[in-house]
Design a protein around this motif. Sequence first.
Motif, PDB file in Angstrom:
ATOM      1  N   MET A   1       0.820  -1.217   0.000  1.00 38.79           N
ATOM      2  CA  MET A   1       0.000   0.000   0.000  1.00 38.79           C
ATOM      3  C   MET A   1       0.849   1.260   0.000  1.00 38.79           C
ATOM      4  SD  MET A   1      -3.239  -0.782   2.398  1.00 38.79           S
ATOM      5  CE  MET A   1      -4.706  -1.433   1.641  1.00 38.79           C
ATOM      6  N   LEU A   2       1.926   1.261   0.771  1.00 41.27           N
ATOM      7  CA  LEU A   2       2.799   2.434   0.804  1.00 41.27           C
ATOM      8  C   LEU A   2       3.470   2.653  -0.546  1.00 41.27           C
ATOM      9  CD1 LEU A   2       3.728   4.644   2.708  1.00 41.27           C
ATOM     10  CD2 LEU A   2       5.613   3.178   3.396  1.00 41.27           C
ATOM     11  N   THR A   3       3.910   1.588  -1.173  1.00 43.85           N
ATOM     12  CA  THR A   3       4.511   1.688  -2.509  1.00 43.85           C
ATOM     13  C   THR A   3       3.500   2.202  -3.521  1.00 43.85           C
ATOM     14  OG1 THR A   3       5.997  -0.140  -1.978  1.00 43.85           O
ATOM     15  CG2 THR A   3       5.726   0.406  -4.308  1.00 43.85           C
ATOM     16  N   LEU A   4       2.303   1.641  -3.487  1.00 45.87           N
ATOM     17  CA  LEU A   4       1.253   2.077  -4.402  1.00 45.87           C
ATOM     18  C   LEU A   4       0.897   3.544  -4.169  1.00 45.87           C
ATOM     19  CD1 LEU A   4      -0.657   1.225  -6.657  1.00 45.87           C
ATOM     20  CD2 LEU A   4      -2.247   0.426  -4.912  1.00 45.87           C
ATOM     21  N   MET A   5       0.852   3.954  -2.903  1.00 46.31           N
ATOM     22  CA  MET A   5       0.534   5.342  -2.587  1.00 46.31           C
ATOM     23  C   MET A   5       1.599   6.287  -3.161  1.00 46.31           C
ATOM     24  SD  MET A   5      -0.349   7.087   1.097  1.00 46.31           S
ATOM     25  CE  MET A   5       1.273   6.895   1.784  1.00 46.31           C
ATOM     26  N   VAL A   6       2.857   5.938  -3.002  1.00 47.00           N
ATOM     27  CA  VAL A   6       3.931   6.768  -3.557  1.00 47.00           C
ATOM     28  C   VAL A   6       3.818   6.845  -5.078  1.00 47.00           C
ATOM     29  CG1 VAL A   6       6.435   6.879  -3.918  1.00 47.00           C
ATOM     30  CG2 VAL A   6       5.525   6.437  -1.632  1.00 47.00           C
ATOM     31  N   LEU A   7       3.529   5.717  -5.725  1.00 49.38           N
ATOM     32  CA  LEU A   7       3.400   5.706  -7.185  1.00 49.38           C
ATOM     33  C   LEU A   7       2.214   6.554  -7.654  1.00 49.38           C
ATOM     34  CD1 LEU A   7       4.183   1.951  -7.950  1.00 49.38           C
ATOM     35  CD2 LEU A   7       5.645   3.941  -8.407  1.00 49.38           C
ATOM     36  N   VAL A   8       1.093   6.439  -6.964  1.00 45.84           N
ATOM     37  CA  VAL A   8      -0.100   7.202  -7.348  1.00 45.84           C
ATOM     38  C   VAL A   8       0.140   8.698  -7.170  1.00 45.84           C
ATOM     39  CG1 VAL A   8      -2.499   7.718  -6.680  1.00 45.84           C
ATOM     40  CG2 VAL A   8      -1.758   5.352  -6.947  1.00 45.84           C
TER      41      VAL A   8
END
Length: 169
Positions: free
Chosen positions: A22-29
């Motif tokens: 989730m943290l990785t996805l949040m940074v990417l988004v």
Amino acid sequence: MKVLKIIRDSINRVIENISIIMLTLMVLVITYQVFMRQVFETSPTWAQALSLFLFLWVGFLGVSYGFREKTHISVEVFYNVFPSSLKKAAALFNTLLIIGVGVVFTYYGFQFALSSMSVNLPGLNIPTGYEYMIIPIAGILMIFYGLVSLFKMEDAAGDQVINGEKEGN
């Protein structure tokens, strides 16, 4: 006790993996959203809603992780001068408070999430209740980790204590 240790370790791995994803996805988004805004002067409608969704989930998982690792805010200046009997009482009170907060999070968080299911998140078109479902999940995790601490499966350093013998995490 071994079964609870296996369950606890499995839950820990799941929480850590979900948090990392989730943290990785949040940074990417957020990176995508900033890029689109700066380069194309437009921002996707779903990006802000998704980043907020992920932020809430990572934050509440972090709260339960903090209770597990005993990294929550505490006032150790006074605690360190307590006699050992008072330290044990304070640790018990702390654990009972964690369980109590977990019960409140679980009960009211579940009610709040259910009452929000009729409204959709703008941009994502999913019920808002899914965003808030992390509150009772975090509450359940807090209760679980509080009970683990209460039943003295862990000592103050977080090491496993099984039948009076320490075992590393």
